[in-house]
Design an enzyme around this catalytic site. Sequence first.
Site, PDB file in Angstrom:
ATOM      1  N   LYS A  22       0.833  -1.207   0.000  1.00  0.00           N
ATOM      2  CA  LYS A  22       0.000   0.000   0.000  1.00  0.00           C
ATOM      3  C   LYS A  22       0.864   1.252   0.000  1.00  0.00           C
ATOM      4  O   LYS A  22       0.468   2.288  -0.536  1.00  0.00           O
ATOM      5  CB  LYS A  22      -0.971   0.002   1.183  1.00  0.00           C
ATOM      6  CG  LYS A  22      -0.399   0.285   2.555  1.00  0.00           C
ATOM      7  CD  LYS A  22      -1.497   0.230   3.604  1.00  0.00           C
ATOM      8  CE  LYS A  22      -0.984   0.526   5.016  1.00  0.00           C
ATOM      9  NZ  LYS A  22      -0.718   1.973   5.219  1.00  0.00           N
ATOM     10  N   SER A  23       2.074   1.162   0.556  1.00  0.00           N
ATOM     11  CA  SER A  23       2.971   2.316   0.550  1.00  0.00           C
ATOM     12  C   SER A  23       3.339   2.712  -0.874  1.00  0.00           C
ATOM     13  O   SER A  23       3.290   3.890  -1.241  1.00  0.00           O
ATOM     14  CB  SER A  23       4.245   1.998   1.345  1.00  0.00           C
ATOM     15  OG  SER A  23       3.962   1.805   2.710  1.00  0.00           O
ATOM     16  N   GLY A  70      -4.052   7.426   7.220  1.00  0.00           N
ATOM     17  CA  GLY A  70      -3.142   8.533   7.484  1.00  0.00           C
ATOM     18  C   GLY A  70      -2.324   8.935   6.272  1.00  0.00           C
ATOM     19  O   GLY A  70      -2.134  10.126   5.996  1.00  0.00           O
ATOM     20  N   GLN A 147       5.551  10.706   6.374  1.00  0.00           N
ATOM     21  CA  GLN A 147       4.428  10.952   5.464  1.00  0.00           C
ATOM     22  C   GLN A 147       4.301  12.433   5.131  1.00  0.00           C
ATOM     23  O   GLN A 147       3.908  12.790   4.012  1.00  0.00           O
ATOM     24  CB  GLN A 147       3.129  10.415   6.066  1.00  0.00           C
ATOM     25  CG  GLN A 147       3.095   8.902   6.176  1.00  0.00           C
ATOM     26  CD  GLN A 147       1.837   8.412   6.866  1.00  0.00           C
ATOM     27  OE1 GLN A 147       0.956   9.194   7.224  1.00  0.00           O
ATOM     28  NE2 GLN A 147       1.747   7.113   7.063  1.00  0.00           N
ATOM     29  N   ASP A 298       6.679   0.640  11.914  1.00  0.00           N
ATOM     30  CA  ASP A 298       5.527  -0.240  11.718  1.00  0.00           C
ATOM     31  C   ASP A 298       5.832  -1.699  12.049  1.00  0.00           C
ATOM     32  O   ASP A 298       4.914  -2.522  12.114  1.00  0.00           O
ATOM     33  CB  ASP A 298       5.017  -0.143  10.273  1.00  0.00           C
ATOM     34  CG  ASP A 298       4.242   1.144  10.023  1.00  0.00           C
ATOM     35  OD1 ASP A 298       3.868   1.809  11.001  1.00  0.00           O
ATOM     36  OD2 ASP A 298       4.023   1.493   8.846  1.00  0.00           O
ATOM     37  N   ARG A 329       0.096   3.407  19.974  1.00  0.00           N
ATOM     38  CA  ARG A 329       0.514   2.010  19.934  1.00  0.00           C
ATOM     39  C   ARG A 329       1.337   1.591  21.156  1.00  0.00           C
ATOM     40  O   ARG A 329       1.333   0.420  21.527  1.00  0.00           O
ATOM     41  CB  ARG A 329       1.290   1.738  18.634  1.00  0.00           C
ATOM     42  CG  ARG A 329       0.380   1.719  17.421  1.00  0.00           C
ATOM     43  CD  ARG A 329       1.120   1.508  16.113  1.00  0.00           C
ATOM     44  NE  ARG A 329       0.164   1.327  15.019  1.00  0.00           N
ATOM     45  CZ  ARG A 329       0.498   1.282  13.728  1.00  0.00           C
ATOM     46  NH1 ARG A 329       1.768   1.402  13.384  1.00  0.00           N
ATOM     47  NH2 ARG A 329      -0.428   1.114  12.808  1.00  0.00           N
ATOM     48  N   LYS A 397      -7.492  -2.545   6.451  1.00  0.00           N
ATOM     49  CA  LYS A 397      -6.745  -1.321   6.205  1.00  0.00           C
ATOM     50  C   LYS A 397      -5.476  -1.578   5.404  1.00  0.00           C
ATOM     51  O   LYS A 397      -5.012  -0.711   4.656  1.00  0.00           O
ATOM     52  CB  LYS A 397      -6.399  -0.647   7.530  1.00  0.00           C
ATOM     53  CG  LYS A 397      -5.858   0.759   7.382  1.00  0.00           C
ATOM     54  CD  LYS A 397      -5.728   1.430   8.735  1.00  0.00           C
ATOM     55  CE  LYS A 397      -5.478   2.921   8.586  1.00  0.00           C
ATOM     56  NZ  LYS A 397      -4.198   3.225   7.927  1.00  0.00           N
TER      57      LYS A 397
END
Length: 416
Positions: A22-23, A70, A147, A298, A329, A397
């Site tokens: 997904k990145s 995000g 990001q 992550d 987290r 997600k």
Amino acid sequence: MTTYNITKPERLQVNIKLPASKSISNRALIIHALTGGSIIPDNLSDCDDTEVVIHALEQMPEVIDIKAAGTAMRFMTAFLAATEHGEHVITGTERMQHRPIKILVDALRQLGADIAYEKEEGFPPLRIKGATLDGGQLEVAGNISSQYISALLLIGPMLRKGLTLRLLGDTISRPYIDLTLWTMREFGADAEWTAVDTITIQPKPYESRPYIIENDWSAASYWYEIVALSDDPEAEVCLEGLMDGSKQGDSSVRYIFSLLGVKTTFGTRKAGVPTKVTLTKSGHRVNRLEYDFVNVPDLAQTFVCTCCAMGVPFHFTGLQTLKIKETDRIAALKTEMAKLGYQLEDINDCELKWDGLKSQISNSPIDTYDDHRMALAFAPLAMKSPISINNPQVVSKSYPRFWEDLESANFNISRS
């Protein structure tokens, strides 16, 4: 509320087709939109975070709801500000409306962007009036979420004067910045580190090109965890679609897990070619693990769960961004690991330690806090003892087929 009750397979022998990254998907989609071309990247991720970007770029509604994504919030904010697509409001979930975005908004405003806060200063939702921006020189802190930095870099080639971005202080999550630059260059951008703290992007538009998305090393990490925790000495997991020399920061998972007894074998070592990766047990592991996760935050949940279940004391640093993710987290890990008898110590909101001692187990289901990585990291603990996961659907997600893939590996999952 849905709860999954998970028990392990007797043997671990499975082939898994991982989801696309997904990145990379989200970066490639923004670049594709900026090219104005018709060649859509191939093998796009089917996760929620990518779906919201696709919908936003295709439909361009007046109100763009990126839900809990995000990356989409940061990337789309920059995209809307630097393109002539009119006026939009961008918003998300309740949690997203409490995730900070002031640093990015301030940077875009310095470049000439027209952005206003709809509610609380410093947080979404945002009202953005798009325009072609001049660009030029910009300074931002290097210890912010990558990001924010990637969002600025992605629009750099479209700015009239390009972009010279200087990162102040220590730079965290650098592999994600490098992934952005690499993806940009794949579409013809002139974007390079020109000093240890400076990135220079020339005002050279992207080119529309065929592009294949690599599969996701972050998703691979949970299969590494499963192999590490397996009691089957012949355990073998084959993962499709990964590359040796990948630009994904989380590809470092193979090096870290080699310290915990997992061997990685590539089908081919040809650079840039997706191949099958085979995970087996090496029979060797460290007695204690210390690691700085500043570049791969992550992966932190995966290794906290793995080390505790293996009885490997640890001290993990570089976790400062974990508090502003889908949930806090650090707090979530402390609370949920305590249910399993592991008392974690946090230091200055950026470090976690476990000394190897266990306390009473509550056997309560694991809560996921609307955070996909909580579900993904805790589910493999079923390799040691049955585990229950609340709200398991959060995996959509980033890894929508995770539960189906577990069942294909002969995990037993009952619903309650």
